[in-house]
Design a protein around this motif. Structure first.
Motif, mmCIF file in Angstrom:
data_model
loop_
_atom_site.group_PDB
_atom_site.id
_atom_site.type_symbol
_atom_site.label_atom_id
_atom_site.label_comp_id
_atom_site.label_asym_id
_atom_site.label_seq_id
_atom_site.Cartn_x
_atom_site.Cartn_y
_atom_site.Cartn_z
ATOM 1 N N LEU A 148 12.036 35.214 -17.191
ATOM 2 C CA LEU A 148 12.282 34.759 -18.635
ATOM 3 C C LEU A 148 13.638 34.512 -18.930
ATOM 4 O O LEU A 148 13.908 33.476 -19.703
ATOM 5 N N PHE A 149 14.672 34.894 -18.336
ATOM 6 C CA PHE A 149 15.900 34.789 -18.609
ATOM 7 C C PHE A 149 16.926 33.978 -17.664
ATOM 8 O O PHE A 149 18.047 33.800 -17.753
ATOM 9 N N GLY A 150 16.182 33.919 -16.277
ATOM 10 C CA GLY A 150 17.248 33.509 -15.168
ATOM 11 C C GLY A 150 17.344 31.984 -15.086
ATOM 12 O O GLY A 150 16.666 31.261 -16.159
ATOM 13 N N GLN A 151 18.082 31.669 -14.423
ATOM 14 C CA GLN A 151 18.584 30.045 -14.558
ATOM 15 C C GLN A 151 17.489 29.285 -14.093
ATOM 16 O O GLN A 151 17.275 28.005 -14.889
ATOM 17 N N VAL A 152 16.375 29.606 -13.164
ATOM 18 C CA VAL A 152 15.313 28.916 -13.075
ATOM 19 C C VAL A 152 14.354 29.247 -14.110
ATOM 20 O O VAL A 152 13.573 27.648 -14.491
ATOM 21 N N ARG A 153 14.117 30.133 -14.765
ATOM 22 C CA ARG A 153 13.244 30.330 -15.908
ATOM 23 C C ARG A 153 11.744 29.525 -15.424
ATOM 24 O O ARG A 153 11.369 28.712 -16.094
ATOM 25 N N SER A 154 11.274 30.326 -14.627
ATOM 26 C CA SER A 154 10.064 29.794 -14.141
ATOM 27 C C SER A 154 8.674 30.576 -15.181
ATOM 28 O O SER A 154 7.558 30.013 -14.454
ATOM 29 N N ALA A 155 8.746 31.093 -16.153
ATOM 30 C CA ALA A 155 7.968 31.698 -16.685
ATOM 31 C C ALA A 155 6.865 30.561 -17.297
ATOM 32 O O ALA A 155 5.697 30.857 -17.061
ATOM 33 N N GLU A 156 7.068 29.496 -17.557
ATOM 34 C CA GLU A 156 6.275 28.425 -18.128
ATOM 35 C C GLU A 156 5.222 28.041 -17.086
ATOM 36 O O GLU A 156 4.102 27.808 -16.932
ATOM 37 N N THR A 157 6.051 27.890 -15.893
ATOM 38 C CA THR A 157 4.956 27.645 -14.663
ATOM 39 C C THR A 157 4.196 28.567 -14.353
ATOM 40 O O THR A 157 2.845 28.213 -14.155
ATOM 41 N N MET A 158 4.504 29.893 -14.484
ATOM 42 C CA MET A 158 3.710 30.927 -13.875
ATOM 43 C C MET A 158 2.574 31.024 -15.045
ATOM 44 O O MET A 158 1.658 31.420 -14.730
ATOM 45 N N ILE A 159 2.880 30.963 -16.363
ATOM 46 C CA ILE A 159 1.777 31.117 -17.356
ATOM 47 C C ILE A 159 0.901 30.156 -17.270
ATOM 48 O O ILE A 159 -0.317 30.235 -17.416
ATOM 49 N N ARG A 160 1.294 28.870 -17.274
ATOM 50 C CA ARG A 160 0.346 27.825 -17.092
ATOM 51 C C ARG A 160 -0.642 27.847 -15.926
ATOM 52 O O ARG A 160 -1.795 27.542 -15.950
ATOM 53 N N ALA A 161 -0.212 28.478 -14.753
ATOM 54 C CA ALA A 161 -0.750 28.391 -13.539
ATOM 55 C C ALA A 161 -2.010 29.435 -13.666
ATOM 56 O O ALA A 161 -3.013 29.421 -13.265
ATOM 57 N N GLY A 162 -1.463 30.552 -14.119
ATOM 58 C CA GLY A 162 -2.537 31.641 -14.349
ATOM 59 C C GLY A 162 -3.706 31.317 -15.465
ATOM 60 O O GLY A 162 -4.878 31.566 -15.261
ATOM 61 N N TYR A 163 -3.164 30.920 -16.493
ATOM 62 C CA TYR A 163 -4.084 30.098 -17.482
ATOM 63 C C TYR A 163 -5.065 29.045 -16.827
ATOM 64 O O TYR A 163 -6.451 29.216 -16.946
ATOM 65 N N ALA A 164 -4.474 28.206 -16.211
ATOM 66 C CA ALA A 164 -5.471 27.236 -15.620
ATOM 67 C C ALA A 164 -6.334 27.804 -14.494
ATOM 68 O O ALA A 164 -7.441 27.345 -14.361
ATOM 69 N N GLN A 165 -6.049 28.744 -13.657
ATOM 70 C CA GLN A 165 -6.878 29.339 -12.714
ATOM 71 C C GLN A 165 -7.734 30.014 -13.671
ATOM 72 O O GLN A 165 -9.277 29.644 -13.122
ATOM 73 N N SER A 166 -7.719 30.800 -14.910
ATOM 74 C CA SER A 166 -8.884 31.376 -15.188
ATOM 75 C C SER A 166 -9.658 30.347 -16.178
ATOM 76 O O SER A 166 -10.949 30.563 -16.138
ATOM 77 N N ARG A 167 -9.344 29.156 -16.492
ATOM 78 C CA ARG A 167 -10.013 28.179 -17.153
ATOM 79 C C ARG A 167 -10.882 27.624 -16.109
ATOM 80 O O ARG A 167 -12.117 27.268 -16.341
ATOM 81 N N GLU A 168 -10.190 27.208 -14.994
ATOM 82 C CA GLU A 168 -11.027 26.675 -13.826
ATOM 83 C C GLU A 168 -12.227 27.627 -13.364
ATOM 84 O O GLU A 168 -13.512 27.186 -13.001
ATOM 85 N N ARG A 169 -11.935 28.895 -13.191
ATOM 86 C CA ARG A 169 -12.943 29.916 -13.164
ATOM 87 C C ARG A 169 -14.243 29.895 -13.941
ATOM 88 O O ARG A 169 -15.202 29.990 -13.383
ATOM 89 N N ALA A 170 -13.835 29.625 -15.146
ATOM 90 C CA ALA A 170 -14.921 29.662 -16.219
ATOM 91 C C ALA A 170 -15.526 28.399 -16.317
ATOM 92 O O ALA A 170 -16.324 28.339 -17.351
ATOM 93 N N GLY A 171 -15.192 27.437 -15.501
ATOM 94 C CA GLY A 171 -15.834 26.084 -15.512
ATOM 95 C C GLY A 171 -15.370 25.354 -16.455
ATOM 96 O O GLY A 171 -15.861 24.161 -16.972
ATOM 97 N N LEU A 172 -14.006 25.278 -17.055
ATOM 98 C CA LEU A 172 -13.185 24.716 -18.011
ATOM 99 C C LEU A 172 -12.203 23.537 -17.370
ATOM 100 O O LEU A 172 -12.030 24.021 -16.048
ATOM 101 N N SER A 173 -11.753 22.805 -18.124
ATOM 102 C CA SER A 173 -10.772 21.945 -17.581
ATOM 103 C C SER A 173 -9.470 22.845 -17.432
ATOM 104 O O SER A 173 -9.139 23.526 -18.007
ATOM 105 N N ARG A 174 -8.881 22.355 -16.143
ATOM 106 C CA ARG A 174 -7.548 22.862 -16.048
ATOM 107 C C ARG A 174 -6.516 22.328 -16.988
ATOM 108 O O ARG A 174 -5.369 22.950 -17.325
ATOM 109 N N HIS A 175 -6.815 21.302 -17.900
ATOM 110 C CA HIS A 175 -5.888 20.888 -18.681
ATOM 111 C C HIS A 175 -6.421 21.042 -20.077
ATOM 112 O O HIS A 175 -7.539 20.869 -20.525
ATOM 113 N N TRP A 176 -5.411 21.294 -20.831
ATOM 114 C CA TRP A 176 -5.790 21.740 -22.189
ATOM 115 C C TRP A 176 -4.697 21.120 -23.154
ATOM 116 O O TRP A 176 -3.623 20.823 -22.960
#
Length: 247
Positions: A219-247
């Motif tokens: 959340l606070f480091g120089q890289v701030r990878s939170a957004e990437t991690m959030i999008r990846a987890g959400y995309a995985q859950s959508r794909e598993r539910a048969g939904l588009s990875r893009h929203w």
């Protein structure tokens, strides 16, 4: 000693109203300059224990807490929401929403009172997102990251299975069985705490849940990878539910 027309404001006012998380970590133990203002034309207090300037406050903006003149919880929330950085603004506003009896509708309705004032755009952006269910500034910021990623999370989601409580997640999208958690050092660092986290997350995973765990550096480091991690987890859950990875 402060003059009789001085008023405690901002994060110190929030703390006096009982808003946990309004102060910086450890600030309640080590004296920091207090946020104190005077009416316009009165200049500013000049001493080693206060920091502030002038501020125009209406009588309805001021109350008494422990014999001190303090901005009301509502005015304090509006002031804390007018900050340059949305992270800081939402964390401050959320802290007031945790105070019993705080009126969210009145808070939102009062935002345009500050039209034309400094950082009003931030208040307009974060004000409607305010939610007292966030239990720490970091959780407020994590929820803001989810919002920025267009992930519709529910704060403090309770997971039950066959009448048994399995876990409570900081944020979750229940219909997709994906959760986002912030592991701060205070509650997630000892061997006992880590073992407790491991057990509940494994139990949730057996029920089909995807759990994305974020820490301070995300959340606070120089890289701030939170957004990437959030999008990846959400995309995985959508794909598993048969939904588009893009929203």
């Amino acid at each position: 000693m402060a003059p009789p027309d001085a008023v405690v404001t901002d994060r110190h006012a929030a703390w006096l109203h009982g808003a946990e998380g309004a102060l910086a970590p450890g600030e309640h133990l080590a004296l920091q300059p207090l946020s104190v203002v005077l009416p316009p034309g009165r200049g500013r207090l000049r001493n080693t224990i206060s920091d502030g300037g002038e501020r125009e406050l209406a009588p309805r903006d001021i109350t008494s807490v422990h014999g001190l003149r303090v901005t009301t919880a509502l005015r304090t929330a509006h002031d804390l929401g007018r900050r340059r950085w949305p992270d800081e603004a939402l964390a401050g506003v959320d802290s007031l929403h945790r105070v019993p009896g705080f009126d969210h509708d009145a808070f939102v309705a009062g935002i345009e009172r500050y039209a034309g004032r400094r950082w009003i755009r931030t208040l307009r952006a974060v004000g409607p997102l305010a939610d007292g269910r966030a239990e720490s500034p970091a959780e407020s910021i994590l929820r803001l990251r989810c919002h920025e990623c267009r992930v519709p999370v529910v704060p403090q989601y309770e997971l039950w299975h066959d009448g048994v409580h399995v876990a409570r997640f900081d944020m979750a999208v229940p219909e997709l069985k994906v959760a986002f958690e912030y592991d701060g050092e205070e509650w997630h660092s000892t061997p006992e705490q880590r073992e407790r986290d491991r057990r509940r997350r494994e139990a949730a995973a057996r029920l089909g849940w995807i759990i994305v765990v974020l820490r301070k550096e995300h959340l606070f480091g120089q890289v701030r990878s939170a957004e990437t991690m959030i999008r990846a987890g959400y995309a995985q859950s959508r794909e598993r539910a048969g939904l588009s990875r893009h929203w």
